[in-house]
Design a protein around this motif. Structure first.
Motif, short mmCIF file in Angstrom:
data_model
loop_
_atom_site.label_atom_id
_atom_site.label_comp_id
_atom_site.label_asym_id
_atom_site.label_seq_id
_atom_site.Cartn_x
_atom_site.Cartn_y
_atom_site.Cartn_z
N MET A 75 0.84 -1.20 0.00
CA MET A 75 0.00 0.00 0.00
C MET A 75 0.88 1.25 0.00
O MET A 75 1.88 1.32 0.69
N ILE A 76 0.49 2.23 -0.80
CA ILE A 76 1.28 3.45 -0.94
C ILE A 76 1.00 4.39 0.23
O ILE A 76 -0.14 4.65 0.59
N SER A 77 2.08 4.89 0.85
CA SER A 77 1.92 5.87 1.93
C SER A 77 1.74 7.26 1.34
O SER A 77 2.35 7.61 0.34
N LEU A 78 0.89 8.04 1.95
CA LEU A 78 0.63 9.40 1.51
C LEU A 78 1.48 10.37 2.33
O LEU A 78 1.68 10.19 3.52
N LYS A 79 1.96 11.42 1.66
CA LYS A 79 2.81 12.41 2.33
C LYS A 79 1.95 13.55 2.85
O LYS A 79 1.07 14.07 2.17
N TYR A 80 2.24 13.96 4.08
CA TYR A 80 1.55 15.09 4.70
C TYR A 80 2.58 16.09 5.21
O TYR A 80 3.70 15.72 5.55
N GLN A 81 2.17 17.35 5.25
CA GLN A 81 3.02 18.39 5.80
C GLN A 81 2.53 18.72 7.21
O GLN A 81 1.35 19.00 7.43
N LYS A 82 3.46 18.67 8.15
CA LYS A 82 3.16 18.99 9.54
C LYS A 82 3.72 20.38 9.84
O LYS A 82 4.91 20.61 9.79
N ILE A 83 2.81 21.34 10.10
CA ILE A 83 3.19 22.72 10.38
C ILE A 83 3.07 22.96 11.88
O ILE A 83 2.02 22.71 12.47
N THR A 84 4.15 23.44 12.50
CA THR A 84 4.17 23.69 13.94
C THR A 84 4.34 25.18 14.21
O THR A 84 5.30 25.80 13.72
N CYS A 85 3.39 25.77 14.97
CA CYS A 85 3.44 27.19 15.30
C CYS A 85 3.31 27.37 16.82
O CYS A 85 2.36 26.86 17.41
N GLY A 140 -6.37 17.77 10.31
CA GLY A 140 -6.37 17.61 11.76
C GLY A 140 -5.39 18.56 12.40
O GLY A 140 -4.42 18.99 11.76
N THR A 141 -5.66 18.94 13.63
CA THR A 141 -4.74 19.80 14.36
C THR A 141 -4.41 19.19 15.71
O THR A 141 -5.14 18.36 16.22
N SER A 150 -8.03 15.53 26.58
CA SER A 150 -7.37 14.32 26.10
C SER A 150 -7.25 14.36 24.58
O SER A 150 -7.78 15.24 23.92
N ASN A 151 -6.56 13.38 24.02
CA ASN A 151 -6.26 13.38 22.59
C ASN A 151 -7.50 13.20 21.73
O ASN A 151 -8.36 12.39 22.01
N TYR A 152 -7.57 13.96 20.64
CA TYR A 152 -8.58 13.74 19.62
C TYR A 152 -8.13 14.44 18.37
O TYR A 152 -7.31 15.35 18.43
N LEU A 153 -8.66 14.02 17.22
CA LEU A 153 -8.27 14.65 15.96
C LEU A 153 -9.32 15.67 15.57
O LEU A 153 -10.49 15.50 15.81
N GLY A 154 -8.92 16.73 14.91
CA GLY A 154 -9.76 17.89 14.67
C GLY A 154 -9.29 18.98 15.60
O GLY A 154 -9.01 20.08 15.20
N GLU A 155 -9.13 18.68 16.89
CA GLU A 155 -8.57 19.58 17.89
C GLU A 155 -7.87 18.69 18.92
O GLU A 155 -8.41 18.41 19.97
N ILE A 156 -6.70 18.17 18.61
CA ILE A 156 -6.02 17.21 19.49
C ILE A 156 -5.25 17.94 20.58
O ILE A 156 -4.56 18.90 20.31
N TYR A 157 -5.36 17.47 21.80
CA TYR A 157 -4.57 18.01 22.91
C TYR A 157 -3.68 16.89 23.44
O TYR A 157 -4.14 15.79 23.69
N THR A 158 -2.39 17.20 23.60
CA THR A 158 -1.48 16.20 24.14
C THR A 158 -1.29 16.41 25.63
O THR A 158 -1.33 17.53 26.12
N ILE A 171 0.68 28.49 23.45
CA ILE A 171 0.35 27.13 23.03
C ILE A 171 1.16 26.78 21.78
O ILE A 171 1.64 27.66 21.07
N ILE A 172 1.30 25.49 21.53
CA ILE A 172 1.89 25.02 20.28
C ILE A 172 0.76 24.44 19.44
O ILE A 172 0.08 23.50 19.86
N LEU A 173 0.53 25.04 18.28
CA LEU A 173 -0.51 24.58 17.37
C LEU A 173 0.14 23.86 16.20
O LEU A 173 1.03 24.42 15.54
N ILE A 174 -0.30 22.64 15.97
CA ILE A 174 0.24 21.82 14.88
C ILE A 174 -0.89 21.48 13.91
O ILE A 174 -1.98 21.09 14.34
#
Length: 299
Positions: free
Chosen positions: A1-11, A32-33, A43-51, A62-65
């Motif tokens: 299966m082909i992996s898809l490339k994503y860009q992770k932006i950290t601010c 997702g953020t 807790s963690n979730y996608l759309g608005e994930i908190y670590t 805050i660090i927004l990714i």
């Protein structure tokens, strides 16, 4: 299966800029953020994930990714930050990540969000567990808001507390439609949701269909909205709330309830001063994770 490339932006930014930059991320096709914040109780979730990793917490702000399927968003984000005068507390970074399918990340991180004993927000693939509980199904990643953010939860709490005898409601800046859908589930007869973002409205309409409810969504400003309602929910930035307050007031019936959220605790006095220009009684101010909501009644 082909992996898809994503860009992770950290601010690394100030907390007051969290909502406006997150919202902009989704207009660029963000899937997702992640938000890293000291003393967060989320807790963690996608759309608005908190670590919750203590080693990752910043000392300030805050660090927004954001995760993007395109590798061309960095210049646009940099331009937006400059135009909006958003302060970067550290340099913005971009890295590549690979995944076979971004929906796999949703299934991993977006789980049940328990609002109270009788209400939960869940992803569209969630299988209902309790026949005596109300579940609001949301398709994550396609519009802003999964229900986890403190400002959304504050708005929900306010609605549940004051929804008795409410027969008409406007969700101003509806986003993914969560608040409007909950209002309909709680028996409000006429529910409207307005937004200026067509992609958000498309997501909201889909979410209403997932929950088998009839919400009248439209792409328009509060100024042109043609109805006066018994309750208005507005979970948006303080500056937008204040600039639209006169129109919000005009569209609220006498004795109607207005619930304002998306307000940072440090902006409370500014918001209250703006409210004092109108015939409004403050009923409630509640706080969660440095965000507040203010509930008022028109007289």
């Amino acid at each position: 299966m082909i992996s898809l490339k994503y860009q992770k932006i950290t601010c690394h930014i100030e907390k007051k800029d969290e909502m406006v930059l997150t919202d902009y991320f989704f207009t660029l096709g963000c899937v997702g953020t992640e938000i890293i914040e000291k003393n967060s109780d989320n807790s963690n979730y996608l759309g608005e994930i908190y670590t919750l990793d203590e080693n990752d917490y910043p000392e300030e702000g805050i660090i927004l990714i954001g995760y993007f399927p395109s590798d061309e968003v960095m210049p646009q984000i940099a331009q937006f930050i400059n135009e909006q005068k958003i302060v970067l507390l550290d340099k913005m970074e971009s890295t590549e990540i690979f995944s076979e399918n971004y929906t796999d990340m949703y299934h991993t991180y977006f789980n049940e969000i328990v609002v109270n004993d009788n209400l939960s927000i869940v992803p569209s693939w969630f299988e209902n567990q309790d026949i005596n509980k109300t579940y609001i199904k949301i398709e994550p990643g396609l519009g802003f808001g999964t229900g986890r953010h403190a400002s959304t939860q504050l708005a929900i709490k306010g609605f549940i507390k004051y929804h008795q005898d409410i027969d008409s409601l406007l969700d101003f800046g509806t986003g993914s439609g969560i608040l409007a859908i909950i209002a309909k589930k709680y028996g409000v007869k006429k529910v409207y949701g307005i937004d200026l973002d067509q992609s958000a409205l498309k997501n909201a309409t889909n979410n209403a269909s997932l929950n088998n409810v009839d919400v009248k969504f439209s792409c328009e400003s509060i100024e042109t909205f043609p109805h006066r309602v018994k309750m208005i929910l507005a979970n948006i930035l303080t500056d937008i709330l204040i600039s639209n307050l006169a129109d919000i007031y005009d569209h609220l019936q006498t004795n109607g309830i207005l619930i304002l959220s998306g307000i940072l605790a440090e902006e409370q006095e500014t918001m209250i001063k703006a409210l004092q220009k109108f015939k409004l009684n403050i009923l409630d101010i509640i706080e969660q994770n440095k965000w507040i909501s203010i509930t008022v009644q028109k007289y």
